[in-house]
Structure formats: C-alpha cells, structure tokens
Design a protein around this motif. Sequence first.
Motif, short mmCIF file in Angstrom:
data_model
loop_
_atom_site.label_atom_id
_atom_site.label_comp_id
_atom_site.label_asym_id
_atom_site.label_seq_id
_atom_site.Cartn_x
_atom_site.Cartn_y
_atom_site.Cartn_z
N THR A 97 0.84 -1.19 0.00
CA THR A 97 0.00 0.00 0.00
C THR A 97 0.88 1.25 0.00
OG1 THR A 97 -1.65 -1.20 1.29
CG2 THR A 97 -1.87 1.20 1.17
N SER A 98 0.78 2.03 -1.06
CA SER A 98 1.48 3.31 -1.13
C SER A 98 0.45 4.42 -0.91
CB SER A 98 2.18 3.44 -2.49
OG SER A 98 2.99 4.59 -2.55
N GLY A 99 0.68 5.59 -1.48
CA GLY A 99 -0.26 6.70 -1.32
C GLY A 99 0.00 7.75 -2.37
N SER A 100 -1.07 8.38 -2.87
CA SER A 100 -0.93 9.26 -4.03
C SER A 100 -0.27 10.59 -3.72
CB SER A 100 -2.30 9.51 -4.68
OG SER A 100 -3.08 10.39 -3.91
N SER A 101 0.12 10.82 -2.46
CA SER A 101 0.92 12.01 -2.19
C SER A 101 2.29 11.92 -2.85
CB SER A 101 1.07 12.25 -0.69
OG SER A 101 1.78 11.20 -0.07
N ILE A 102 2.63 10.76 -3.43
CA ILE A 102 3.89 10.65 -4.18
C ILE A 102 3.90 11.60 -5.38
CG2 ILE A 102 4.42 8.30 -3.46
CD1 ILE A 102 3.36 7.35 -6.20
N VAL A 103 2.72 12.00 -5.88
CA VAL A 103 2.66 12.96 -6.98
C VAL A 103 2.33 14.35 -6.47
CG1 VAL A 103 1.90 11.12 -8.53
CG2 VAL A 103 0.20 12.68 -7.56
N GLY A 104 2.29 14.53 -5.16
CA GLY A 104 1.84 15.77 -4.57
C GLY A 104 2.70 16.97 -4.92
N THR A 105 2.03 18.08 -5.12
CA THR A 105 2.73 19.35 -5.35
C THR A 105 2.49 20.25 -4.16
OG1 THR A 105 0.80 20.26 -6.50
CG2 THR A 105 2.47 19.18 -7.84
N SER A 112 -3.22 23.00 -8.90
CA SER A 112 -2.31 22.54 -9.94
C SER A 112 -3.11 21.81 -11.00
CB SER A 112 -1.26 21.57 -9.35
OG SER A 112 -0.53 20.94 -10.40
N ASP A 113 -2.72 21.98 -12.25
CA ASP A 113 -3.39 21.30 -13.35
C ASP A 113 -2.71 19.99 -13.72
OD1 ASP A 113 -5.38 23.24 -13.65
OD2 ASP A 113 -4.08 24.48 -14.91
N ALA A 114 -1.67 19.62 -13.01
CA ALA A 114 -0.96 18.37 -13.30
C ALA A 114 -1.79 17.17 -12.86
CB ALA A 114 0.39 18.36 -12.60
N VAL A 115 -2.03 16.24 -13.79
CA VAL A 115 -2.79 15.02 -13.52
C VAL A 115 -1.93 13.83 -13.93
CG1 VAL A 115 -4.89 13.73 -14.02
CG2 VAL A 115 -4.97 16.23 -13.92
N PHE A 116 -1.90 12.80 -13.07
CA PHE A 116 -1.00 11.68 -13.27
C PHE A 116 -1.79 10.38 -13.42
CE2 PHE A 116 1.20 14.92 -10.99
CZ PHE A 116 2.53 14.87 -11.38
N GLU A 118 -0.72 6.00 -14.27
CA GLU A 118 0.38 5.12 -13.87
C GLU A 118 1.60 5.22 -14.77
OE1 GLU A 118 -3.52 3.24 -12.46
OE2 GLU A 118 -2.79 4.23 -14.30
N ASP A 119 1.44 5.80 -15.94
CA ASP A 119 2.56 5.92 -16.86
C ASP A 119 3.18 7.32 -16.89
OD1 ASP A 119 2.47 3.25 -17.79
OD2 ASP A 119 0.77 3.75 -19.08
N THR A 120 2.63 8.24 -16.09
CA THR A 120 3.17 9.60 -16.05
C THR A 120 4.44 9.65 -15.21
OG1 THR A 120 0.89 10.44 -16.13
CG2 THR A 120 2.62 12.01 -15.58
N PRO A 121 5.54 10.19 -15.73
CA PRO A 121 6.75 10.30 -14.91
C PRO A 121 6.51 11.15 -13.67
CG PRO A 121 7.24 10.70 -17.23
CD PRO A 121 5.74 10.67 -17.11
N ILE A 122 7.13 10.76 -12.57
CA ILE A 122 6.96 11.44 -11.29
C ILE A 122 8.29 12.04 -10.85
CG2 ILE A 122 6.42 11.16 -8.83
CD1 ILE A 122 4.60 8.84 -9.63
N THR A 123 8.27 13.30 -10.48
CA THR A 123 9.39 13.93 -9.79
C THR A 123 8.88 14.28 -8.39
OG1 THR A 123 10.25 14.85 -11.85
CG2 THR A 123 11.07 15.79 -9.78
N PRO A 124 9.12 13.41 -7.42
CA PRO A 124 8.49 13.61 -6.11
C PRO A 124 9.09 14.78 -5.35
CG PRO A 124 10.03 11.78 -6.01
CD PRO A 124 9.95 12.20 -7.45
N SER A 125 8.31 15.31 -4.43
CA SER A 125 8.83 16.30 -3.50
C SER A 125 9.86 15.62 -2.61
CB SER A 125 7.70 16.87 -2.64
OG SER A 125 7.21 15.88 -1.74
N PRO A 126 10.75 16.38 -1.98
CA PRO A 126 11.74 15.75 -1.09
C PRO A 126 11.09 14.90 0.00
CG PRO A 126 12.36 18.02 -1.54
CD PRO A 126 11.00 17.83 -2.15
N SER A 267 -1.64 20.52 -0.46
CA SER A 267 -1.03 20.05 -1.70
C SER A 267 -2.09 19.61 -2.70
CB SER A 267 -0.09 18.89 -1.41
OG SER A 267 -0.82 17.77 -0.93
N ASN A 268 -1.65 19.37 -3.92
CA ASN A 268 -2.50 18.76 -4.95
C ASN A 268 -2.05 17.32 -5.16
OD1 ASN A 268 -4.09 21.11 -6.56
ND2 ASN A 268 -2.10 21.87 -5.87
#
Length: 308
Positions: A97-105, A112-116, A118-126, A267-268
């Motif tokens: 179990t993970s969590g979608s805050s991995i794409v959080g801005t 934010s208009d960024a929508v992810f 499973e194939d969208t590259p992710i640059t996670p927050s620190p 965050s988004n």
Amino acid sequence: MKIFCTGASGYIGGSVAAHLIAAGHQVSGLVRSPDKAEAVRARGIEPVMGTLDDSAVLAQAARTADIVVNAASADHKGAVTALLDALAGSGKLFVHTSGSSIVGTRAKGGRSDAVFDEDTPITPSPARAARVALNEFILAYRDKGCRPAIVCPSLIYGDGLGANPNSVQIPLLIKLAKKRGNAAHAGPGENVWSNVHIDDLVTLYALAIEKAPAGSFYFAENGELSMRDACVAINRMLGFAGPPAAMSMTEAAAEWGEGTTEDTMASNSRVRARRARQLGWKPNARGLIEEIEQGCYREMLRFWRPQS
C-alpha cells in the motif's frame, strides 16, 4: 487462501481483511498488543504478535501465507525487505500500500493542473522521494521470483474497520470546523485531491489478488475535489452559515503540523486509475460530498467531543 496482512487493526488493513474474510479467505494479521489481538480475533483475523521491526516474525508469517498484504506503512523499508526476501523464489503475491501524495505538489493551497496516471513520470517532493524509491524497490522483486504489486490510494473516505475507522483529511477538516465553529482550509483551498471510497478501495485489493501481474502499480480514485469544496460541504453538514475560512500556512501548520499541512492538506494530488479500470475495477460507492453531508461523517458527529 491464507493471507497475511500487516495493519490488520487499522483503517485500510482492517477493511481489506474483513472483505477477504467475507470472500472465504483465511486472514492472519500483525498486531502490536494483546488488546489489538483480541480485537482482530473478534473479527475473524488470526493475530500475529509483533511490529514492523520484527523481521523474523514478518518473514515467518510471509512464508506460511499464500499472499501478503502490507497495509501498515507506505514507508517502512525494513518491513518490506523482510517480507519480500521471505517471498523471493516462491512465486507468491505481495501487495503493498502506497499513497498518491507521491505525486503531490506543495502548492500552499493553490490549484495545480498536473494530472497523473500510472505511466506519467513522477518527480516527487523531497518529502516523498524515499516512498517513490521504495515503490521501485518493491516492483523490482518481480525479477526475484515473486509477484509484487502496489495499490496507491488517493484521499480515502468512508467508514472502515479497525482501531481507526477513518482516514486522515476529512476527519481533520471536520474536527477543526467543530473547534472553530466554521470549516477552514489551508491557503485559498483551491488545491485538488483525487479520492476513493474505502468500500471501493477494498474491492481493488481483492481484484489485484486475483488478477494483478507481477510488477503492477495501480492508482485508486473515483473523482476529485478541492479542499475548499470539501469545507463547504462540511459547513452544510454541520449547519454553519457562510463560507469556510482561509488559514495562513503558519496557522494551518499550528493545527496540523508542517508536514501534514504541506504534503497533505495544502497540496495537490490528482491521479487517474487507468490501469485499475483496465483490470476490471468498477468503483460505485457514494461520492465524497454525499458521504460528508448524508453519510458516515454525519453519523460520526455524535461520537466526537468538542475540544477545550
């Protein structure tokens, strides 16, 4: 099948375990105390005493199970390593179990208009880089003779099971609204989170157990909502007149802590569960606004006490 579940006394794990037991599976669950052992046994779960730091306990439980579901922590690499190493070469399924805050801005309440998907590259927050790295570590075990899969929920809502029968964001907003006499969001509240009902989420776990190929990753969502819109619904549910208030980030951090404020409440996290639907997942539970205004959150009010 025999299924070992970490987090069996919690919101996600307890709800997943109940669904699996109802489907005829034998479920054992990791618990930390005799009280929790008694509670999960009453729900048909065989308790396994230990913690996420007890590698030997985890490994033994994994080896004796047909399937392992890790719902206790999205970030505990030691537990994940112990479980996966025990399953290596067995061909068994491991659902993390993970969590979608991995794409959080970190947007301070802005949209934010960024929508992810499973194939969208992710640059996670620190704050989420380690979680993304752990997800990659887990999926790499597809090359080590087991069947890893990840379920990545967005904002979860609804009445679940376990010692904590509810998730994070909506209860935090409701409790703060009761304390202040008006709902409040961080910044302008325009930040958007995808969301998923706990009843729909547990069916995705069951589907992943049945059909997920090794190395699969699934977002879980069935709609999205801004924090401000959630607060408007909370005010209607509580009978508070007027619009919700906008808190400064300093004020919000004083209520919820800096990390929760920055990475969750302000965050988004906008995701699309494309692969889950391709797997055959069909979420159909009531939407978040309806659940706030007419569902379990209204029912829970009688159990919440005003804060002094």
